[in-house]
Design a protein around this motif. Structure first.
Motif, PDB file in Angstrom:
ATOM      1  N   TYR B 172       1.023  -1.352  -0.068  1.00 38.63           N
ATOM      2  CA  TYR B 172       0.014   0.415  -0.458  1.00 38.63           C
ATOM      3  C   TYR B 172       1.239   1.228   0.254  1.00 38.63           C
ATOM      4  O   TYR B 172       0.118   2.595   0.381  1.00 38.63           O
ATOM      5  N   ARG B 173       2.121   1.185  -0.089  1.00 41.42           N
ATOM      6  CA  ARG B 173       3.171   2.486   0.028  1.00 41.42           C
ATOM      7  C   ARG B 173       2.039   3.001   0.797  1.00 41.42           C
ATOM      8  O   ARG B 173       2.571   3.969   0.706  1.00 41.42           O
ATOM      9  N   VAL B 174       2.659   2.867   2.195  1.00 36.26           N
ATOM     10  CA  VAL B 174       2.227   3.315   3.342  1.00 36.26           C
ATOM     11  C   VAL B 174       3.313   3.127   4.462  1.00 36.26           C
ATOM     12  O   VAL B 174       3.624   2.292   5.149  1.00 36.26           O
ATOM     13  N   PRO B 175       3.346   4.292   5.440  1.00 39.51           N
ATOM     14  CA  PRO B 175       4.206   3.092   7.112  1.00 39.51           C
ATOM     15  C   PRO B 175       3.003   2.757   7.082  1.00 39.51           C
ATOM     16  O   PRO B 175       1.853   2.960   7.415  1.00 39.51           O
ATOM     17  N   VAL B 176       3.542   1.475   8.018  1.00 34.66           N
ATOM     18  CA  VAL B 176       2.561   0.547   8.718  1.00 34.66           C
ATOM     19  C   VAL B 176       3.575   0.010  10.564  1.00 34.66           C
ATOM     20  O   VAL B 176       4.713   0.387  10.366  1.00 34.66           O
ATOM     21  N   PHE B 177       3.069   0.055  11.428  1.00 28.26           N
ATOM     22  CA  PHE B 177       3.429   0.113  12.380  1.00 28.26           C
ATOM     23  C   PHE B 177       2.970  -0.912  13.574  1.00 28.26           C
ATOM     24  O   PHE B 177       2.082  -1.762  13.745  1.00 28.26           O
ATOM     25  N   ILE B 178       4.654  -1.307  14.165  1.00 26.46           N
ATOM     26  CA  ILE B 178       3.875  -1.993  14.852  1.00 26.46           C
ATOM     27  C   ILE B 178       4.256  -1.882  16.855  1.00 26.46           C
ATOM     28  O   ILE B 178       4.713  -1.766  17.110  1.00 26.46           O
ATOM     29  N   ASP B 222      -5.639   0.670  -7.929  1.00 26.61           N
ATOM     30  CA  ASP B 222      -5.760   0.045  -7.077  1.00 26.61           C
ATOM     31  C   ASP B 222      -5.189   1.738  -6.191  1.00 26.61           C
ATOM     32  O   ASP B 222      -5.432   1.147  -5.112  1.00 26.61           O
ATOM     33  N   MET B 223      -4.998   2.350  -6.559  1.00 28.85           N
ATOM     34  CA  MET B 223      -5.158   3.761  -6.184  1.00 28.85           C
ATOM     35  C   MET B 223      -3.402   4.194  -6.083  1.00 28.85           C
ATOM     36  O   MET B 223      -3.366   4.867  -5.573  1.00 28.85           O
ATOM     37  N   ILE B 224      -2.518   3.331  -6.497  1.00 29.88           N
ATOM     38  CA  ILE B 224      -1.480   2.972  -5.490  1.00 29.88           C
ATOM     39  C   ILE B 224      -0.394   2.969  -6.512  1.00 29.88           C
ATOM     40  O   ILE B 224       0.202   2.059  -7.842  1.00 29.88           O
ATOM     41  N   PRO B 225       0.087   3.804  -6.832  1.00 27.79           N
ATOM     42  CA  PRO B 225       1.416   4.702  -7.765  1.00 27.79           C
ATOM     43  C   PRO B 225       2.574   4.029  -7.639  1.00 27.79           C
ATOM     44  O   PRO B 225       2.412   2.817  -6.425  1.00 27.79           O
ATOM     45  N   PHE B 226       2.434   3.205  -8.807  1.00 30.83           N
ATOM     46  CA  PHE B 226       4.479   2.516  -9.556  1.00 30.83           C
ATOM     47  C   PHE B 226       5.126   3.487  -8.083  1.00 30.83           C
ATOM     48  O   PHE B 226       5.285   4.818  -8.565  1.00 30.83           O
ATOM     49  N   MET B 227       5.966   2.932  -8.136  1.00 28.11           N
ATOM     50  CA  MET B 227       7.360   3.418  -7.489  1.00 28.11           C
ATOM     51  C   MET B 227       8.860   2.856  -8.584  1.00 28.11           C
ATOM     52  O   MET B 227       9.204   1.992  -9.231  1.00 28.11           O
ATOM     53  N   VAL B 228       9.567   3.573  -8.325  1.00 24.86           N
ATOM     54  CA  VAL B 228      11.229   3.469  -8.794  1.00 24.86           C
ATOM     55  C   VAL B 228      12.254   3.901  -7.954  1.00 24.86           C
ATOM     56  O   VAL B 228      12.022   4.071  -6.769  1.00 24.86           O
TER      57      VAL B 228
END
Lengths: 293, 388
Positions: B172-178, B222-228
């Protein structure tokens, strides 16, 4: 500019810029564009692979540099350009990472990162555009504002001692330190070339005119007047003791290359230490394609 | 979305006796994390220590930064270089990270941040547990954005959910927290690390089209852009300013109203796919205890006692806390008399439960300000009261 394009004559700088973002936001007479021109000139003259050059900026007028350069460019948060650049460099040591930001961003809010990246001799090029004030927010007192200069948050004149940036950088461990003004276009470009090929923490301070705020508030005249001030008051002293480089209000500006020395970078030191202790269990990190060895 | 299996170099296959902090480090290494930047802070330091020891043998970088502001900034930079990266902290350091967590959300940078929670506010209780950062993780940086937060309740789950965190972050290109706590972080238990071929990893969607056509923030279906990756010749720009598909700053309401809804909706619309929870006996329950992290293990004792006394009690354990399992709580609110929400804070997730219950079931918070875990009797009494 438009006329040149129409006549087919392209300014050689154009291929380094995001021309679809021009005109830029800087004021007439601002010195940041001069520093960008010198930087591009240095890139053109060095045989560096432009695909591997990253520019990281923080926030402020100079923070906008990243947005105009047609390179991998990162406009980050206020003060955090250096640690962001540290992450980029360490994750891919092949990259040549240049931090392009202002005095407030790098030395006030980002000062902690500046001193520690210098201490580690992190392999970064830091170009610090020093215009003696916070310009984006309207001309406030900064960490390099000379004593007595008048700014919107120092309306009776500055009474805080400013930093002497080359001295700070050297004391913290920088292995390349230079200072120029926006008048020293060619010397600045040469310094940037040297910094690009130097291995380790390279710091270049560039004194630049802020006409709209610093100059107006202090009745210093136009950009031309400020360049005249640089012209009449700059003195090139290569190798000068950095302790002697304080800048007083409209006083003498000692410029030149003050420090250039070899010292293992963070990654060199890491590789040396870990291979010494871990022996064959350790594979050297990030030594592929490093043509500066 | 490319699925791969784990690089054997990072996977310490076998049965171990580890604390939650070490298990987070091992989960990250198994997930392919090869960059760690952190700053010592109790009770999370062991994660950094484990990384410092292990990563040189695997091929990656550990750096102890000068502060947490630097740590998170370095992690974001490393992620742009294409390397999976993480940091770890606790309350005070977490507060310092907030601005750049917003940058990670805005630039859509995959990264993982573990918070081994201690008692707050301020320096609070460095060596003792808390769950007081559960709202901060959701709302702590300024502006509107979404994140994902997972809450492990055992060292095994610290390992498993750290891998999950990296996968979600890449997807999802998002910060994920534990969002763990001092108890789980310092609790030693059996941790089974599977062989690498059994660990499925997800990599961010890499752009593969022509270089001059790359738009860093053009969303896919899916609303998520591609990354390079930086250094691959795309000469892209990214900024924390409101930006268009080119990544160029556009300072107006129109652009804001395209960008911000996407940052929020890319998570909200996929909430069902993201959210994980465990429930027991909710079909027959009159009261449901909703808990997460260490508190879910304390609550078991109270629930068992209540069941022995013939009370109809169910449990809902949140594994994903954010996005909040709104749909499920709303469904359950139609069926039960009350929700009991014990948590080691003065009442945070209970507010979310109240919102979802919408007055259809009563919601009873069981706060604990930190420094220990609940006495199960207090949770038991709350269950008893609710059933009266």
């Amino acid at each position: 500019m438009k006329k040149e394009v129409e006549s087919g004559e392209k300014n050689p700088i154009e291929s380094f810029l995001r021309m679809d973002r021009i005109p830029h936001i800087w004021c007439p007479g601002c010195g940041i564009g001069i520093v960008v021109t010198s930087f591009v000139d240095a890139l053109r003259k060095s045989d560096i692979d432009l695909d591997k050059v990253c520019v990281v900026s923080g926030i402020g007028c100079t923070g906008r540099v990243a947005g105009y350069l047609k390179l991998d460019s990162f406009h980050t948060t206020h003060g955090r350009a250096i640690p962001f650049a540290t992450g980029l460099k360490l994750a891919n040591p092949e990259l040549k990472v240049v931090v392009f930001s202002g005095d407030g961003d790098l030395i006030a809010i980002g000062g902690n990162h500046f001193i520690h990246a210098a201490r580690r001799n992190m392999d970064l090029v830091i170009i610090c555009v020093n215009n003696f004030n916070y310009a984006m927010t309207g001309g406030q007192l900064g960490p390099t504002t000379p004593l007595e200069a008048n700014l919107s948050t120092a309306p009776y004149g500055n009474f805080e001692y400013p930093f002497n940036l080359p001295y700070l950088a050297e004391a913290c461990g920088a292995t390349y330190v230079a200072r120029w003004t926006a008048l020293h276009l060619r010397r600045l470009s040469k310094s940037i070339q040297e910094a690009l090929s130097h291995k380790g923490f390279s710091f270049i301070e560039v004194i630049t005119p802020c006409v709209t705020l610093y100059a107006r508030r202090n009745r210093l005249g136009s950009g031309l007047n400020l360049l005249k001030y640089y012209h009449d008051n700059s003195e090139i002293q290569h190798g000068a003791d950095t302790k002697t480089l304080d800048i007083s209000f409209q006083g003498k500006l000692i410029v030149g290359k003050f420090v250039e020395k070899e010292k293992p970078t963070f990654l060199d030191a890491m590789n040396q230490r870990l291979s010494r202790v871990l022996g064959d269990k350790y594979q050297l990190y990030g030594r592929i394609n490093d043509d500066r060895d | 979305m490319k699925k791969i299996t784990a690089d054997p170099k990072g996977v310490l296959t076998g049965v171990h006796y580890l604390d939650g902090d070490f298990a987070i480090a091992e989960g990250a290494l198994a997930a392919g994390c090869r960059f760690f930047a952190g700053y010592p802070i109790t009770p999370s330091t062991e994660v950094a220590e484990r990384f410092a020891e292990r990563i040189p043998l695997i091929g990656g970088v550990f750096i102890q930064m000068e502060d947490e502001l630097g740590s998170i900034a370095a992690v974001i930079g490393a992620s742009w270089a294409g390397v999976k990266a993480m940091t770890v902290t606790s309350g005070p350091g977490f507060s310092l990270m907030m601005e750049n967590i917003g940058l990670a959300a805005m630039m859509e940078v995959p990264c993982v941040i573990a918070n081994v929670q201690r008692g707050g506010p301020s320096t609070g209780l460095p060596t003792l547990p808390g769950q007081g950062d559960m709202m901060q993780v959701r709302w702590g940086s300024h502006g509107d954005y979404e994140i994902i937060a997972l809450s492990p309740n055992s060292p095994q789950e610290c390992f498993d959910l750290t891998i999950e965190a990296f996968n979600l972050s890449e997807m999802y290109r998002v910060p994920v927290f534990i969002m763990t706590d001092e108890c789980v972080g310092h609790m030693h238990e059996r941790v089974v690390i599977p062989p690498p071929e059994e660990i499925e990893l997800i990599e961010r969607k890499w752009y593969e089209g022509p270089k001059d056509k790359y738009l860093p923030y053009k969303p896919d279906k899916d609303m998520i852009p591609f990354m390079v990756k930086a250094g691959d010749g795309y000469r892209f720009h990214t900024t924390g300013l409101t930006h268009d598909e080119r990544g160029y700053p556009v300072i107006n309401a129109e652009c804001q109203n395209i960008l911000v809804p996407r940052l929020v909706e890319k998570i909200k619309k996929n909430a069902d796919k993201i959210i994980k929870f465990e429930e027991e006996e909710t079909d027959t329950a009159e009261v449901i205890v909703i808990s997460y992290g260490i508190t879910s293990r304390v609550a078991i004792k109270a629930v068992q006692e209540a069941r022995e006394k013939g009370m109809k009690v169910g449990t809902l354990r949140l594994i994903t806390v954010w996005p909040f399992p709104e749909k499920r709580v709303k469904e359950l609110a139609e069926k039960v008399k009350a929700f009991i929400v014990p948590e080691i804070n003065y009442g945070q997730i209970v507010l979310e439960v109240e919102r979802c219950a919408g007055g259809k079931a009563s919601v009873i918070g069981v706060p604990h300000c930190g420094g220990g875990v609940h006495d199960p009797d207090i949770i038991f009494n709350a269950i008893k009261e609710a059933l009266k």
